[in-house]
Design a protein around this motif. Structure first.
Motif, short mmCIF file in Angstrom:
data_model
loop_
_atom_site.label_atom_id
_atom_site.label_comp_id
_atom_site.label_asym_id
_atom_site.label_seq_id
_atom_site.Cartn_x
_atom_site.Cartn_y
_atom_site.Cartn_z
N UNK A 15 0.84 -1.20 0.00
CA UNK A 15 0.00 0.00 0.00
C UNK A 15 0.88 1.25 0.00
N UNK A 16 1.01 1.85 -1.18
CA UNK A 16 1.84 3.06 -1.31
C UNK A 16 1.01 4.35 -1.20
N UNK A 17 -0.29 4.23 -1.12
CA UNK A 17 -1.13 5.43 -1.16
C UNK A 17 -1.05 6.21 0.15
N UNK A 18 -0.61 7.44 0.04
CA UNK A 18 -0.56 8.34 1.19
C UNK A 18 -1.80 9.21 1.20
N UNK A 19 -2.19 9.73 2.37
CA UNK A 19 -3.40 10.56 2.45
C UNK A 19 -3.39 11.77 1.52
N UNK A 60 -1.73 12.00 -1.42
CA UNK A 60 -1.31 11.70 -2.79
C UNK A 60 -2.03 10.46 -3.31
N UNK A 61 -2.44 10.49 -4.58
CA UNK A 61 -3.05 9.33 -5.21
C UNK A 61 -2.20 8.81 -6.35
N UNK A 62 -1.00 9.34 -6.45
CA UNK A 62 -0.11 8.93 -7.53
C UNK A 62 0.41 7.52 -7.30
N UNK A 63 0.61 6.79 -8.39
CA UNK A 63 1.21 5.46 -8.33
C UNK A 63 2.58 5.45 -8.99
N UNK A 75 5.21 4.91 -19.62
CA UNK A 75 5.00 6.21 -20.27
C UNK A 75 5.30 7.35 -19.29
N UNK A 76 4.87 7.20 -18.05
CA UNK A 76 5.07 8.24 -17.04
C UNK A 76 6.55 8.43 -16.72
N UNK A 77 7.28 7.33 -16.54
CA UNK A 77 8.70 7.44 -16.23
C UNK A 77 9.47 7.99 -17.43
#
Length: 358
Positions: free
Chosen positions: A299-303, A305-308, A341-343
């Motif tokens: 679980x990488x989701x921080x309060x 941030x919703x970025x993956x 694509x994002x990187x």
């Protein structure tokens, strides 16, 4: 196997680690990634290596590459070098390994046979193991049940060995339930199963099995945390009882949920889609692939941030044991394409900014 409760996993982040092989200072974890050179590195293995890397770097610790090659019949020539190359490509720079010697070597199990011999002889002397001269049946089990087999005394055993009689060494399993606290699955209890034979720890060819080699190596190398797949949970009673018999402290175990297909079936290591090399050959960015496997079972989701999309530095800063999920994950290639694509876009933007400053 019974899950009774989930402990506070933050407790595992800051404890004192001391093992028979090498003592480590407070808050200095030592981990190992221990693949078998029987084929190509797969996504699950890459994730295990990544989590070793992230945890070690987040706490200023070290992680080791150890090659577990005791199953000599399944070795694939060039597999070790291929794994080292993939880890380097992925940016996972282990601190010690076959090509990075330190004070915990050798790093290949076939070069550590003298250590295993010393340990199993110690177990024989203490009565925690015995030589089994029984002829195995076609299914691999012994013809004579454990409860009725009386292993020979030392003098008789040496006479049988002198005559060329083959044997295996079995660990004398303590007849009691086993329980321990896993960093992911919480408190687990394994009822003792009287139907099971005492596990073999040394094969008839003199080579150790996974059970003995694993416990000895983790002890000698001063390993404090073991990250491995949940499929190894059934081996915990044997491993914990081996640690007890050897009077040495076990590491903290961190069992990771399996990677599965969308239909819930287990990913096959024979399927090219799970091989890391296939993604490199397809041109995927290594940072994108690392980002991709990091999202599976964590679980990488921080309060705020919703970025993956994460860099290695961001993942190191955010990595905590209590954020590893118990839920199994399925690789979603469409997600990998998005991350790639994002990187790529981020790198192009960074290069453009550098050119503008110049």
């Amino acid at each position: 196997m019974v899950i009774k409760h989930l402990p506070n996993k933050n407790l595992f982040q800051a404890c004192r680690f001391k093992y028979r092989g090498i003592a480590t200072s407070s808050n200095t974890p030592v981990l190992r990634f221990a693949p078998s050179p029987t084929g190509q590195l797969h996504l699950g293995g890459l994730r295990t290596a990544l989590f070793n890397h992230l945890f070690a770097r987040s706490l200023g610790g070290k992680w080791i590459l150890r090659i577990e090659d005791t199953d000599q019949k399944r070795l694939v020539p060039g597999a070790v070098e291929a794994m080292q190359d993939i880890l380097k490509w992925a940016g996972l720079d282990y601190d010690e390994g076959p090509d990075k010697p330190g004070n915990r070597g050798p790093y290949v199990q076939s070069e550590r046979l003298h250590l295993y011999k010393g340990y199993y002889e110690r177990l024989l002397r203490s009565g925690h193991a015995y030589r089994d001269f029984r002829e195995p049946s076609k299914d691999g089990s012994s013809d004579i049940a454990r409860d009725t087999y009386l292993p020979p005394g030392e003098d008789e055993a040496q006479e049988m060995i002198h005559k060329g009689k083959s044997f295996v060494v079995r660990f004398k399993t303590k007849e009691e339930d086993t329980s321990f606290d896993d960093a992911v699955y919480g408190h687990l209890k394994f009822p003792y199963d009287r139907r099971l034979e005492d596990p073999i720890i040394v094969k008839s060819d003199g080579w150790p099995t996974y059970h003995l080699a694993n416990v000895v190596d983790d002890t000698e190398m001063g390993i404090t945390h073991v990250f491995r797949g949940e499929e190894w949970l059934p081996s915990m009673p044997t491993h914990l009882k081996l640690y007890e018999a050897l009077a040495t402290a076990p590491p903290q175990f961190v069992h990771l949920p399996l990677l599965i297909n969308p239909d819930g079936s287990k990913l096959s290591k024979r399927d090219a889609v799970v091989h890391v090399e296939s993604y490199r050959e397809a041109g995927y960015d290594p940072e994108a692939l690392i980002n991709f496997v990091a999202l599976m079972g964590f679980n990488w989701h921080l309060p705020d941030s919703r970025s993956e999309v994460f860099s290695m530095e961001e993942m190191i800063a955010q990595f905590k044991l209590d954020r590893i999920s118990q839920s199994r994950a399925s690789p979603d290639v469409s997600k990998l394409r998005f991350l790639n694509k994002s990187h790529f876009s981020a790198k192009v933007e960074a290069a453009s900014e550098t050119d503008r400053i110049r």
